[in-house]
Write a protein that holds these residues in place. Structure first.
Motif, PDB file in Angstrom:
ATOM      1  N   ALA A  67       0.825  -1.216   0.000  1.00 41.73           N
ATOM      2  CA  ALA A  67       0.000   0.000   0.000  1.00 41.73           C
ATOM      3  C   ALA A  67       0.860   1.267   0.000  1.00 41.73           C
ATOM      4  N   GLU A  68       1.981   1.259   0.709  1.00 39.00           N
ATOM      5  CA  GLU A  68       2.857   2.433   0.730  1.00 39.00           C
ATOM      6  C   GLU A  68       3.441   2.707  -0.649  1.00 39.00           C
ATOM      7  N   GLU A  70       2.209   1.623  -3.533  1.00 41.43           N
ATOM      8  CA  GLU A  70       1.094   1.986  -4.421  1.00 41.43           C
ATOM      9  C   GLU A  70       0.727   3.459  -4.265  1.00 41.43           C
ATOM     10  N   ASN A  71       0.716   3.946  -3.029  1.00 44.14           N
ATOM     11  CA  ASN A  71       0.384   5.362  -2.796  1.00 44.14           C
ATOM     12  C   ASN A  71       1.380   6.287  -3.483  1.00 44.14           C
ATOM     13  N   ALA A  74       0.878   6.103  -7.306  1.00 47.06           N
ATOM     14  CA  ALA A  74      -0.372   6.772  -7.677  1.00 47.06           C
ATOM     15  C   ALA A  74      -0.232   8.295  -7.701  1.00 47.06           C
ATOM     16  N   GLU A  75       0.807   8.837  -7.055  1.00 49.50           N
ATOM     17  CA  GLU A  75       1.045  10.283  -7.097  1.00 49.50           C
ATOM     18  C   GLU A  75       1.525  10.756  -8.462  1.00 49.50           C
ATOM     19  N   GLU A  81      -4.013   3.802 -12.287  1.00 49.44           N
ATOM     20  CA  GLU A  81      -4.163   2.870 -11.173  1.00 49.44           C
ATOM     21  C   GLU A  81      -2.956   1.948 -11.160  1.00 49.44           C
TER      22      GLU A  81
END
Length: 150
Positions: A67-68, A70-71, A74-75, A81
Motif C-alpha cells: 500500500a505504501e 502503491e500510494n 499513484a502520485e 491505477e
C-alpha cells in the motif's frame, strides 16, 4: 513490545469479520481460533495498520508494504491505477513488482519517480505498464491473484 521492535496488531470485537466467504484457507490465515484478526504492526511507538499480512513483501530481510508503494506510484500524474505485488526471487526472498495502468509513462520515468520517494528496497524492480484496467471483483476491489505478475 519494547520501543524499536516490531509487533503484530490483532483485533477482536463483535464487528470483526467471521471470515472470507467460501475460502477457509484465507480465513485460517487471517483469523485465529479465538477470532483474533491479524491486521497491523507496532513499530517505534507508532501503530501502523498495514495491508494483509499475506500481502507483505519480504525483500532481503526488509518488510515492504504494498500500500505504501502503491500510494507513491499513484502520485505520478500519468498513473491511473496500480498494484504492487511480491514475486519470488531466489536470493532475496521476493522482489517488489508493480503493474501500472497508464498510457503515457515510461518504465524508466516511473522508476526514477519512485526512487526519489521510497527507500531503495521499496522501489519496484519489475514493472509492467498496462493499457487495460486491473481485474476487480463485484465490489470494485482489485483481485491480486488475477493480476499477471510483471
Amino acid at each position: 513490545m519494547p520501543d524499536g521492535s516490531a509487533g503484530e496488531i490483532c483485533v477482536r470485537s463483535p464487528f470483526t469479520m467471521l471470515g472470507y466467504g467460501e475460502d477457509p484457507e484465507a480465513t485460517a490465515a487471517a483469523v485465529d481460533a479465538e477470532r483474533w484478526l491479524h491486521t497491523g504492526v507496532l513499530s517505534e511507538g507508532q501503530l501502523r495498520l498495514a495491508a494483509r499480512r499475506s500481502d507483505l513483501i519480504l525483500h532481503g530481510g526488509e518488510n515492504v508494504y504494498p500500500a505504501e508503494v502503491e500510494n507513491v506510484l499513484a502520485e505520478h500524474p500519468a498513473v491511473r491505477e496500480c498494484i504492487v505485488l511480491g514475486v519470488p526471487q531466489a536470493d532475496l526472498g521476493q522482489e517488489v513488482a508493480a503493474a501500472v495502468l497508464s498510457a503515457a509513462v515510461e518504465v524508466a520515468e516511473l522508476r526514477a519517480f519512485a526512487a526519489a520517494r521510497l527507500a531503495c528496497f521499496e522501489v519496484p524492480t519489475r514493472r509492467r505498464i498496462r493499457p487495460d484496467p486491473l481485474p476487480r471483483n463485484v465490489t470494485g476491489k482489485v483481485v491480486r491473484n488475477q493480476v499477471p505478475r510483471p
